[in-house]
Design a protein around this motif. Structure first.
Motif, short mmCIF file in Angstrom:
data_model
loop_
_atom_site.label_atom_id
_atom_site.label_comp_id
_atom_site.label_asym_id
_atom_site.label_seq_id
_atom_site.Cartn_x
_atom_site.Cartn_y
_atom_site.Cartn_z
N PHE A 19 0.86 -1.21 -0.30
CA PHE A 19 -0.23 -0.63 -0.27
C PHE A 19 0.66 0.99 0.10
O PHE A 19 0.51 2.73 -0.39
N LEU A 20 2.33 1.03 0.20
CA LEU A 20 2.95 1.76 0.47
C LEU A 20 3.43 2.54 -1.05
O LEU A 20 3.38 2.51 -1.95
N THR A 89 -3.06 -7.59 6.68
CA THR A 89 -2.87 -9.20 5.95
C THR A 89 -1.37 -8.42 5.10
O THR A 89 -1.51 -7.10 5.26
N PRO A 90 -0.55 -9.18 4.46
CA PRO A 90 0.69 -8.46 3.88
C PRO A 90 -0.75 -8.06 2.59
O PRO A 90 -0.15 -7.44 1.71
N THR A 91 -2.26 -8.82 2.42
CA THR A 91 -2.61 -8.02 0.84
C THR A 91 -3.44 -7.18 1.37
O THR A 91 -4.73 -6.91 -0.06
N CYS A 110 -4.82 -5.46 -1.69
CA CYS A 110 -3.39 -5.44 -3.20
C CYS A 110 -3.54 -6.68 -4.06
O CYS A 110 -4.47 -7.28 -3.46
N ASP A 111 -3.82 -6.03 -5.57
CA ASP A 111 -3.72 -7.81 -6.19
C ASP A 111 -3.51 -7.12 -7.72
O ASP A 111 -4.02 -5.65 -8.26
N ASP A 112 -2.00 -7.68 -7.77
CA ASP A 112 -1.41 -7.67 -9.33
C ASP A 112 -0.54 -5.74 -9.18
O ASP A 112 -1.17 -5.20 -10.70
N GLY A 113 -0.45 -5.26 -8.30
CA GLY A 113 0.36 -3.92 -8.36
C GLY A 113 -0.55 -2.56 -8.13
O GLY A 113 -0.52 -1.46 -8.79
N TYR A 127 -10.46 1.44 -8.29
CA TYR A 127 -8.92 0.69 -7.94
C TYR A 127 -8.18 2.60 -8.23
O TYR A 127 -8.74 3.35 -8.51
N PHE A 128 -6.51 1.76 -7.70
CA PHE A 128 -5.61 2.62 -7.71
C PHE A 128 -4.68 2.58 -8.26
O PHE A 128 -3.99 1.38 -7.65
N THR A 129 -3.85 3.31 -9.11
CA THR A 129 -3.09 2.97 -9.69
C THR A 129 -1.42 3.58 -9.06
O THR A 129 -1.46 4.98 -8.91
#
Length: 131
Positions: A19-20, A89-91, A110-113, A127-129
């Motif tokens: 998330f950083l 959690t980690p994701t 978090c999912d695939d970048g 979504y945020f990229t």
């Protein structure tokens, strides 16, 4: 505009690594997910499709978060505030925000970048990229 902001009260927990950084709301990805939800009313759909998404920029550190809307604001208006991590959690992470005295927990993934949160009463993904 966005329905979600990742900032509020202090917490000892930290954001997971994925998330950083600096993230921009993705209009294309968000609208594609929103269109999978036939329960979204025509009035709400029209609002969301009129450039509602895509302008919010989030900046996350381990313990602070801030946001601004382009083009109305710029990086100079960014203020990083302590965040309250409820669980992680980690994701995924649950962030507690308090607006007008009402606490609300929002789960982020978090999912695939990309990162996303389930937003609105219809629970579609905003979504945020990476920026």
């Amino acid at each position: 505009m966005s329905l979600v902001v990742l900032a509020n009260k202090a917490s000892s927990a930290e954001l997971p690594d994925c998330f950083l950084g600096r993230w921009r709301s993705s209009e294309a990805l968000t609208l594609a997910d929103m269109r999978k939800h036939p329960e979204v009313t025509p009035k709400a759909r029209a609002l969301f499709e009129a450039h509602f998404f895509g302008r919010l920029v989030l900046v996350n550190t381990r313990t602070r978060s801030g946001s601004y809307f382009e083009p109305e604001q710029d990086r100079n208006s960014l203020s990083l505030e302590p965040i309250q991590v409820v669980s992680s959690t980690p994701t995924s992470v649950v962030i507690r925000t308090v607006l007008v005295g009402i606490a609300q927990d929002t789960e982020w993934f978090c999912d695939d970048g990309v990162i996303y949160a389930l937003v609105s009463r219809w629970k579609f993904r905003e979504y945020f990229t990476p920026e």
